[in-house]
Design a protein around this motif. Structure first.
Motif, mmCIF file in Angstrom:
data_model
loop_
_atom_site.group_PDB
_atom_site.id
_atom_site.type_symbol
_atom_site.label_atom_id
_atom_site.label_comp_id
_atom_site.label_asym_id
_atom_site.label_seq_id
_atom_site.Cartn_x
_atom_site.Cartn_y
_atom_site.Cartn_z
ATOM 1 N N ASN A 1 3.644 -51.377 38.108
ATOM 2 C CA ASN A 1 2.793 -52.046 37.109
ATOM 3 C C ASN A 1 2.260 -51.047 36.085
ATOM 4 O OD1 ASN A 1 3.128 -54.523 38.393
ATOM 5 N ND2 ASN A 1 1.333 -54.213 39.709
ATOM 6 N N LEU A 2 1.920 -49.849 36.529
ATOM 7 C CA LEU A 2 1.403 -48.838 35.608
ATOM 8 C C LEU A 2 2.477 -48.409 34.601
ATOM 9 C CD1 LEU A 2 -0.870 -46.970 34.729
ATOM 10 C CD2 LEU A 2 -0.168 -45.359 36.499
ATOM 11 N N ILE A 3 3.703 -48.237 35.048
ATOM 12 C CA ILE A 3 4.782 -47.858 34.132
ATOM 13 C C ILE A 3 5.030 -48.959 33.102
ATOM 14 C CG2 ILE A 3 7.245 -47.349 34.004
ATOM 15 C CD1 ILE A 3 7.014 -45.950 36.677
ATOM 16 N N ASN A 4 4.920 -50.218 33.512
ATOM 17 C CA ASN A 4 5.073 -51.324 32.565
ATOM 18 C C ASN A 4 3.976 -51.312 31.516
ATOM 19 O OD1 ASN A 4 7.379 -52.283 33.880
ATOM 20 N ND2 ASN A 4 6.196 -53.614 35.241
ATOM 21 N N LYS A 5 2.760 -50.976 31.917
ATOM 22 C CA LYS A 5 1.663 -50.892 30.954
ATOM 23 C C LYS A 5 1.895 -49.759 29.960
ATOM 24 C CE LYS A 5 -1.891 -52.754 34.054
ATOM 25 N NZ LYS A 5 -3.160 -52.451 34.787
ATOM 26 N N ILE A 6 2.414 -48.637 30.439
ATOM 27 C CA ILE A 6 2.690 -47.511 29.531
ATOM 28 C C ILE A 6 3.733 -47.908 28.504
ATOM 29 C CG2 ILE A 6 3.608 -45.166 29.423
ATOM 30 C CD1 ILE A 6 2.400 -44.674 32.184
ATOM 31 N N GLN A 7 4.739 -48.656 28.923
ATOM 32 C CA GLN A 7 5.793 -49.072 28.006
ATOM 33 C C GLN A 7 5.305 -50.098 26.981
ATOM 34 O OE1 GLN A 7 8.885 -50.449 30.619
ATOM 35 N NE2 GLN A 7 9.559 -48.371 31.175
ATOM 36 N N ASP A 8 4.196 -50.771 27.272
ATOM 37 C CA ASP A 8 3.660 -51.776 26.354
ATOM 38 C C ASP A 8 2.680 -51.201 25.346
ATOM 39 O OD1 ASP A 8 5.140 -53.715 27.604
ATOM 40 O OD2 ASP A 8 3.527 -54.326 28.963
ATOM 41 N N ILE A 9 2.431 -49.889 25.352
ATOM 42 C CA ILE A 9 1.485 -49.284 24.404
ATOM 43 C C ILE A 9 2.062 -49.387 22.995
ATOM 44 C CG2 ILE A 9 0.295 -47.164 23.756
ATOM 45 C CD1 ILE A 9 0.334 -46.315 26.650
ATOM 46 N N ASP A 10 1.180 -49.692 22.047
ATOM 47 C CA ASP A 10 1.593 -49.813 20.648
ATOM 48 C C ASP A 10 1.913 -48.427 20.078
ATOM 49 O OD1 ASP A 10 2.074 -50.611 18.092
ATOM 50 O OD2 ASP A 10 -0.029 -50.987 17.568
ATOM 51 N N THR A 11 3.125 -48.277 19.551
ATOM 52 C CA THR A 11 3.561 -46.993 18.989
ATOM 53 C C THR A 11 3.786 -47.082 17.484
ATOM 54 O OG1 THR A 11 5.864 -47.569 19.495
ATOM 55 C CG2 THR A 11 4.640 -46.327 21.171
ATOM 56 N N SER A 12 3.180 -48.100 16.857
ATOM 57 C CA SER A 12 3.436 -48.295 15.431
ATOM 58 C C SER A 12 2.837 -47.186 14.576
ATOM 59 C CB SER A 12 2.881 -49.648 14.984
ATOM 60 O OG SER A 12 1.482 -49.727 15.241
ATOM 61 N N THR A 13 1.690 -46.623 14.971
ATOM 62 C CA THR A 13 1.086 -45.556 14.171
ATOM 63 C C THR A 13 1.801 -44.227 14.353
ATOM 64 O OG1 THR A 13 -0.491 -45.056 15.957
ATOM 65 C CG2 THR A 13 -1.153 -46.699 14.326
ATOM 66 N N GLY A 14 2.415 -44.021 15.498
ATOM 67 C CA GLY A 14 3.159 -42.796 15.754
ATOM 68 C C GLY A 14 2.320 -41.584 16.075
ATOM 69 N N THR A 15 0.996 -41.739 16.205
ATOM 70 C CA THR A 15 0.123 -40.586 16.433
ATOM 71 C C THR A 15 0.296 -40.023 17.837
ATOM 72 O OG1 THR A 15 -1.464 -41.580 14.903
ATOM 73 C CG2 THR A 15 -2.258 -39.797 16.319
ATOM 74 N N TYR A 16 0.440 -40.885 18.835
ATOM 75 C CA TYR A 16 0.488 -40.437 20.232
ATOM 76 C C TYR A 16 1.844 -40.733 20.872
ATOM 77 C CZ TYR A 16 -4.566 -39.944 19.806
ATOM 78 O OH TYR A 16 -5.831 -39.566 19.416
ATOM 79 N N ASN A 17 2.903 -40.772 20.065
ATOM 80 C CA ASN A 17 4.220 -41.056 20.636
ATOM 81 C C ASN A 17 4.671 -39.972 21.612
ATOM 82 O OD1 ASN A 17 4.295 -43.367 19.174
ATOM 83 N ND2 ASN A 17 5.857 -42.709 17.706
ATOM 84 N N ASP A 18 4.394 -38.694 21.306
ATOM 85 C CA ASP A 18 4.778 -37.615 22.220
ATOM 86 C C ASP A 18 4.050 -37.741 23.547
ATOM 87 O OD1 ASP A 18 6.436 -36.630 20.278
ATOM 88 O OD2 ASP A 18 4.985 -35.158 19.519
ATOM 89 N N ASP A 19 2.748 -38.056 23.494
ATOM 90 C CA ASP A 19 1.979 -38.216 24.737
ATOM 91 C C ASP A 19 2.496 -39.401 25.545
ATOM 92 O OD1 ASP A 19 0.260 -36.060 24.177
ATOM 93 O OD2 ASP A 19 -0.930 -37.323 22.848
#
Length: 350
Positions: free
Chosen positions: A230-248
């Motif tokens: 469940n935790l991995i699914n939540k990580i995959q659902d994070i919004d990456t549209s701004t691109g600020t924390y994509n590396d993290d």
């Protein structure tokens, strides 16, 4: 039925006359049964029946003289025969009479009128308290004068709605929310790593014991595997549209995948033990095959080596913009370098 004492017509079966209150259960003396005795007018001696001369004083007895006993009997008979005038007059109130008991009871009409009056008084008081009287309940007129000092004034605005500052503020708020999610999921991965390590140690201890019980440990391992998925699914659902924390986001995704591989091998080992497999080497084959020289599981070792260095750090959205510009500059410089080298190669060939 007629009362023998007052001559009033009464209902059959009564024991007390409602007019004269006489006890009807007692016997009434009969006038004919009273003895007609005579007494001498001169000396008052009793004169025997049939005697014409007083045996005491010798005086002759007058036949027309009526003796007291006979007179009393005649009066009683006359009283019984003539109607009692007092029967037409209402009897005096008797607190012990069965008829006067109902006469003293309040009538139903009195109860009804009193109840209605009390209901009106109480209801009126309640309405007066809860609903004060309004003389103009349907009036549409304003009770207070309207403030027209600012009529026609559109108001003040500090900035236009289309200014870029609103967009920057929205981006900043979105990046702050993304960082909080990334940081929380990073901490949750560390907690799950500790749980997996504890679960593996419990399995090894149970295999070394004489009377092991694998049920509780197997259920705990299943719960840890579900929480990790469940935790991995939540990580995959994070919004990456701004691109600020994509590396993290990519870093914590990799950490989660290492833990999932470790959890899969651990679940297989628990399933074998819980299914009745008593061969320790067979149960721990998957875990031991991925073990390094230092005794740690390879997935565990990779997680621990990179966990601290991949801790998310809060940054501004401008950092990502500058990073993008730097990338473009480096790409331009590399392109220029490649063109220069290509030119030099061409000159050398000439």
């Amino acid at each position: 039925m007629i009362c023998p004492y007052c001559g009033t017509h009464i209902a059959d079966g009564l024991t007390i006359c409602p007019a004269c209150h006489a006890d009807l259960t007692k016997a009434v003396p009969d006038a004919s049964a009273i003895q007609t005795e005579r007494y001498c007018k001169s000396c008052g001696a009793l004169i025997p029946e049939g005697a014409t001369v007083c045996p005491n004083c010798g005086m002759p007895v007058e036949e027309e003289a009526i003796q007291p006993a006979e007179k009393a009997a005649v009066q009683l008979q006359q009283q019984q025969e003539k109607p009692h005038l007092a029967s037409a007059i209402p009897a005096a109130s008797d607190p012990y009479s069965a008829t006067t008991a109902n006469e003293r009871m309040p009538r139903r009409r009195v109860f009804l009128v009193s109840f209605i009056a009390a209901l009106i008084v109480v209801g009126g008081a309640v309405l007066l308290i809860t609903q004060p009287w309004n003389p103009d309940p349907y009036s549409l007129k304003a009770t207070e004068a309207a403030d027209t000092s600012m009529a026609g004034f559109p108001g003040e605005r500090s900035k236009l709605a289309s200014q870029d500052s609103d967009i920057n503020d929205a981006t900043k708020n979105g990046d702050q929310q993304i960082f909080e999610e990334v940081n929380n999921y990073y901490a949750d991965l560390g907690d799950l790593k500790d749980k997996l390590y504890s679960s593996e140690q419990s399995l090894r201890d149970a295999l070394d014991s004489r009377n092991p019980d694998y049920t509780q440990g197997y259920q705990t391992a299943q719960q840890d595997a579900n929480d990790l998925s469940n935790l991995i699914n939540k990580i995959q659902d994070i919004d990456t549209s701004t691109g600020t924390y994509n590396d993290d986001i990519n870093n914590i995704t990799t950490l989660g995948n290492w833990l999932r591989n470790w959890s899969d091998e651990l679940m297989n080992a628990w399933a074998k033990a819980n299914g009745g497999d008593t061969d320790k080497d067979d149960v721990l084959f998957g875990l031991d095959s991925a073990k390094r020289d230092d005794g740690k599981n390879s997935y565990q070792a990779l997680f621990e080596q990179n966990y601290d260095s991949w801790k998310p750090q809060e940054k501004d959205s401008s950092d990502s913009d500058s990073g993008d510009s730097n990338d473009s500059d480096s790409n331009n410089s590399s392109d220029s370098g490649n063109s220069d080298s290509a030119g030099s190669d061409a000159n050398n060939s000439n």
